[in-house]
Write an enzyme that holds these catalytic residues in place. Structure first.
Site, PDB file in Angstrom:
ATOM      1  N   HIS A   1     -48.166 -87.249 -27.170  1.00  0.00           N
ATOM      2  CA  HIS A   1     -47.152 -87.950 -26.381  1.00  0.00           C
ATOM      3  C   HIS A   1     -46.761 -87.070 -25.200  1.00  0.00           C
ATOM      4  CE1 HIS A   1     -43.542 -89.703 -25.017  1.00  0.00           C
ATOM      5  NE2 HIS A   1     -42.760 -88.777 -25.548  1.00  0.00           N
TER       6      HIS A   1
ATOM      7  N   ASN B   1     -42.147 -88.935 -18.617  1.00  0.00           N
ATOM      8  CA  ASN B   1     -42.178 -89.357 -20.024  1.00  0.00           C
ATOM      9  C   ASN B   1     -41.936 -90.867 -20.079  1.00  0.00           C
ATOM     10  OD1 ASN B   1     -41.553 -90.001 -22.676  1.00  0.00           O
ATOM     11  ND2 ASN B   1     -40.192 -88.260 -23.012  1.00  0.00           N
TER      12      ASN B   1
ATOM     13  N   CYS C   1     -40.750 -92.555 -28.905  1.00  0.00           N
ATOM     14  CA  CYS C   1     -41.988 -91.885 -28.469  1.00  0.00           C
ATOM     15  C   CYS C   1     -43.115 -92.039 -29.473  1.00  0.00           C
ATOM     16  CB  CYS C   1     -41.718 -90.403 -28.241  1.00  0.00           C
ATOM     17  SG  CYS C   1     -40.497 -90.169 -26.973  1.00  0.00           S
TER      18      CYS C   1
HETATM   19  N1  ACO Z   1     -32.239 -79.601 -12.859  1.00  0.00           N
HETATM   20  C1  ACO Z   1     -31.688 -78.376 -12.730  1.00  0.00           C
HETATM   21  N2  ACO Z   1     -31.058 -77.747 -13.747  1.00  0.00           N
HETATM   22  C2  ACO Z   1     -30.994 -78.390 -14.915  1.00  0.00           C
HETATM   23  C3  ACO Z   1     -31.538 -79.681 -15.119  1.00  0.00           C
HETATM   24  C4  ACO Z   1     -32.172 -80.278 -14.013  1.00  0.00           C
HETATM   25  N3  ACO Z   1     -32.755 -81.494 -14.090  1.00  0.00           N
HETATM   26  N4  ACO Z   1     -31.315 -80.056 -16.392  1.00  0.00           N
HETATM   27  C5  ACO Z   1     -30.650 -79.058 -16.992  1.00  0.00           C
HETATM   28  N5  ACO Z   1     -30.436 -78.053 -16.100  1.00  0.00           N
HETATM   29  C6  ACO Z   1     -29.784 -76.763 -16.311  1.00  0.00           C
HETATM   30  C7  ACO Z   1     -28.808 -76.799 -17.466  1.00  0.00           C
HETATM   31  O1  ACO Z   1     -27.553 -77.250 -17.042  1.00  0.00           O
HETATM   32  C8  ACO Z   1     -28.812 -75.340 -17.887  1.00  0.00           C
HETATM   33  O2  ACO Z   1     -27.981 -74.643 -17.023  1.00  0.00           O
HETATM   34  P1  ACO Z   1     -27.094 -73.390 -17.567  1.00  0.00           P
HETATM   35  O3  ACO Z   1     -28.094 -72.373 -18.061  1.00  0.00           O
HETATM   36  O4  ACO Z   1     -26.338 -72.956 -16.364  1.00  0.00           O
HETATM   37  O5  ACO Z   1     -26.233 -73.947 -18.673  1.00  0.00           O
HETATM   38  C9  ACO Z   1     -30.244 -74.884 -17.632  1.00  0.00           C
HETATM   39  O6  ACO Z   1     -30.786 -75.811 -16.677  1.00  0.00           O
HETATM   40  C10 ACO Z   1     -31.102 -74.877 -18.872  1.00  0.00           C
HETATM   41  O7  ACO Z   1     -30.989 -76.146 -19.519  1.00  0.00           O
HETATM   42  P2  ACO Z   1     -31.679 -76.445 -20.879  1.00  0.00           P
HETATM   43  O8  ACO Z   1     -31.287 -77.817 -21.327  1.00  0.00           O
HETATM   44  O9  ACO Z   1     -31.454 -75.289 -21.784  1.00  0.00           O
HETATM   45  O10 ACO Z   1     -33.217 -76.447 -20.414  1.00  0.00           O
HETATM   46  P3  ACO Z   1     -34.509 -76.504 -21.299  1.00  0.00           P
HETATM   47  O11 ACO Z   1     -35.352 -75.369 -20.945  1.00  0.00           O
HETATM   48  O12 ACO Z   1     -34.192 -76.742 -22.752  1.00  0.00           O
HETATM   49  O13 ACO Z   1     -35.234 -77.799 -20.735  1.00  0.00           O
HETATM   50  C11 ACO Z   1     -35.745 -80.074 -21.339  1.00  0.00           C
HETATM   51  C12 ACO Z   1     -34.669 -79.084 -20.889  1.00  0.00           C
HETATM   52  C13 ACO Z   1     -36.782 -80.172 -20.236  1.00  0.00           C
HETATM   53  C14 ACO Z   1     -35.083 -81.420 -21.527  1.00  0.00           C
HETATM   54  C15 ACO Z   1     -36.420 -79.566 -22.641  1.00  0.00           C
HETATM   55  O14 ACO Z   1     -35.445 -79.139 -23.555  1.00  0.00           O
HETATM   56  C16 ACO Z   1     -37.288 -80.586 -23.307  1.00  0.00           C
HETATM   57  O15 ACO Z   1     -38.264 -81.068 -22.757  1.00  0.00           O
HETATM   58  N6  ACO Z   1     -37.005 -80.925 -24.583  1.00  0.00           N
HETATM   59  C17 ACO Z   1     -37.829 -81.839 -25.379  1.00  0.00           C
HETATM   60  C18 ACO Z   1     -37.768 -83.232 -24.882  1.00  0.00           C
HETATM   61  C19 ACO Z   1     -38.541 -84.148 -25.816  1.00  0.00           C
HETATM   62  O16 ACO Z   1     -39.581 -83.814 -26.341  1.00  0.00           O
HETATM   63  N7  ACO Z   1     -38.029 -85.325 -26.048  1.00  0.00           N
HETATM   64  C20 ACO Z   1     -38.659 -86.225 -27.011  1.00  0.00           C
HETATM   65  C21 ACO Z   1     -39.257 -87.352 -26.394  1.00  0.00           C
HETATM   66  S1  ACO Z   1     -38.164 -88.438 -25.581  1.00  0.00           S
HETATM   67  C22 ACO Z   1     -37.850 -89.766 -26.687  1.00  0.00           C
HETATM   68  O17 ACO Z   1     -38.179 -89.771 -27.820  1.00  0.00           O
HETATM   69  C23 ACO Z   1     -37.081 -90.893 -26.159  1.00  0.00           C
END
Ligand code: ACO
Length: 337
Positions: free
Chosen positions: A262, A292, A115
């Site tokens: 980003h 993304n 990223c």
């Molecule tokens: N649809 C429905 N439910 C989902 C999904 C989905 N797509 N994905 C996860 N869940 C569920 C999980 O299983 C979990 O269920 P549970 O509570 O029963 O265990 C619940 O939703 C919460 O999941 P979390 O992973 O805790 O959700 P979070 O609020 O953390 O969101 C996300 C996830 C969107 C990925 C977030 O953490 C995020 O954006 N993180 C940063 C990403 C980032 O900046 N990446 C860097 C760039 S990418 C790169 O460098 C290549």
């Protein structure tokens, strides 16, 4: 003094539009979950069955950038290609792009900073220009994520966020006494966080790069992410690097006309804006439409903002910033000439 100014920008996405609703048909997810957690409404993926690599999307974006700059491919004296999804393991996509542009000796460099790839690319272009090693540089960020995602419910946390796309900029060295072009860059990396966002296989560190008897859908072939950890890191590091790069340039936050974070998650960018007390209208976001696109997200956003005439006037000052796998993060301040 030598300054690195952007002469042209371009972007490209594949033709297949994938909405959140489409994803609900292949995995257990919902439009509501994706919008609420990430802000994403749709993304573009390579059409099923088509062979298109990062260099193909990069080519389309590059042609647009070259046209706007009024350059021929032959004018380029350096190509920098940022991607985490190269067309093939090696050689790099920069070489493949150069060939597609009809070039057969122009140097080409790949950057694997995910990223932050575009930031590393732009800072590298600036350094090459200022050192006299190059004067017309093409910087490309391009990704084809869709062919390497786990499209089952198991991979839903990562798969719903990624889109395919490319962005390109033409950077030229000019002599001027004005404080324009790339005015400051700060880059960082902390490999201790590598396992919080990675694709583990194939791995050259293993005796067998592609371990035998593994099913083709072994989770290690797909991106894995500790989303919460990366989220927290981004919300902490983006303000830090903003302060650092502004201090380096001797500028204040109000001197920045538009911020280009980003596009990883709309909530990260909103939290950044709130923490930094930046008016929402000054933070450019298009993740809603593209998801993304990793190394492509910043140049795609920049190209769109220029097209919409939100930036582009002389002395408009913008800040590109991002954090991603590596972990890597950084900021580049740019002022229009
Ligand atoms: N649809 C429905 N439910 C989902 C999904 C989905 N797509 N994905 C996860 N869940 C569920 C999980 O299983 C979990 O269920 P549970 O509570 O029963 O265990 C619940 O939703 C919460 O999941 P979390 O992973 O805790 O959700 P979070 O609020 O953390 O969101 C996300 C996830 C969107 C990925 C977030 O953490 C995020 O954006 N993180 C940063 C990403 C980032 O900046 N990446 C860097 C760039 S990418 C790169 O460098 C290549």
């Amino acid at each position: 003094m030598k300054r690195s100014v952007i002469r042209g920008t371009g972007r490209a996405v594949p033709s297949r539009l994938v909405t959140n609703e489409d994803l609900t048909k292949i995995m257990d997810t919902s439009d509501e979950w994706i919008r609420q957690r990430t802000g994403i409404e749709q993304r573009y993926w390579i059409p099923e069955g088509e062979e298109l690599g990062a260099s193909d999307l990069g080519l389309e974006a590059s042609k647009k950038a070259l046209d706007l700059a009024g350059w021929q491919a032959e004018d380029l004296d350096f190509i920098i290609f940022a991607t985490l999804s190269p067309d093939i393991m090696f050689p790099g996509s920069g070489c493949l792009l150069a060939d597609k542009l009809g070039l057969n000796s122009t140097p080409a460099l790949d950057i694997r900073q995910q990223c932050t790839g575009f930031l590393y690319g732009l800072a590298t272009a600036d350094a090459y220009i200022k050192s006299g090693l190059a004067s017309k540089v093409l910087v490309v960020g391009a990704e084809v994520h869709s062919t390497g995602l786990d499209k089952s419910t198991r991979g839903r946390d990562v798969t719903v966020i990624f889109g395919d796309g490319a962005g390109a900029v033409c950077v030229e060295g000019i002599e001027t006494d004005e404080n324009v072009g790339v005015i400051a860059s700060c880059l960082h990396a902390d490999g201790s966080g590598a396992d919080s966002l990675m694709v583990e296989l194939p791995a050259s560190r293993l005796p067998d790069r592609m371990p035998k008897d593994l099913p083709a859908d072994d989770p290690r072939y797909f991106p894995s992410m500790d989303g919460k950890k990366v989220f927290k890191k981004a919300v902490r590091k983006l303000p830090e690097v903003t302060k650092e790069v502004l201090e380096k340039a001797d500028l204040a936050i109000d001197d920045v006309d538009m911020f280009f974070p980003h596009q990883a998650n709309l909530r990260i960018n909103q939290a950044y804006g709130q923490f930094m007390k930046i008016d929402e209208s000054k933070i450019f976001n298009n993740i809603q439409r593209y998801g993304n696109t990793t190394a492509a997200s910043i140049p795609m956003a920049f190209d769109e903002a220029i097209e919409q005439k939100l930036v582009g006037k002389k002395n408009d000052t913008v800040l590109f910033l991002g954090l991603g796998a590596g972990l890597t993060w950084g900021g580049v301040l740019y002022r229009f000439a």
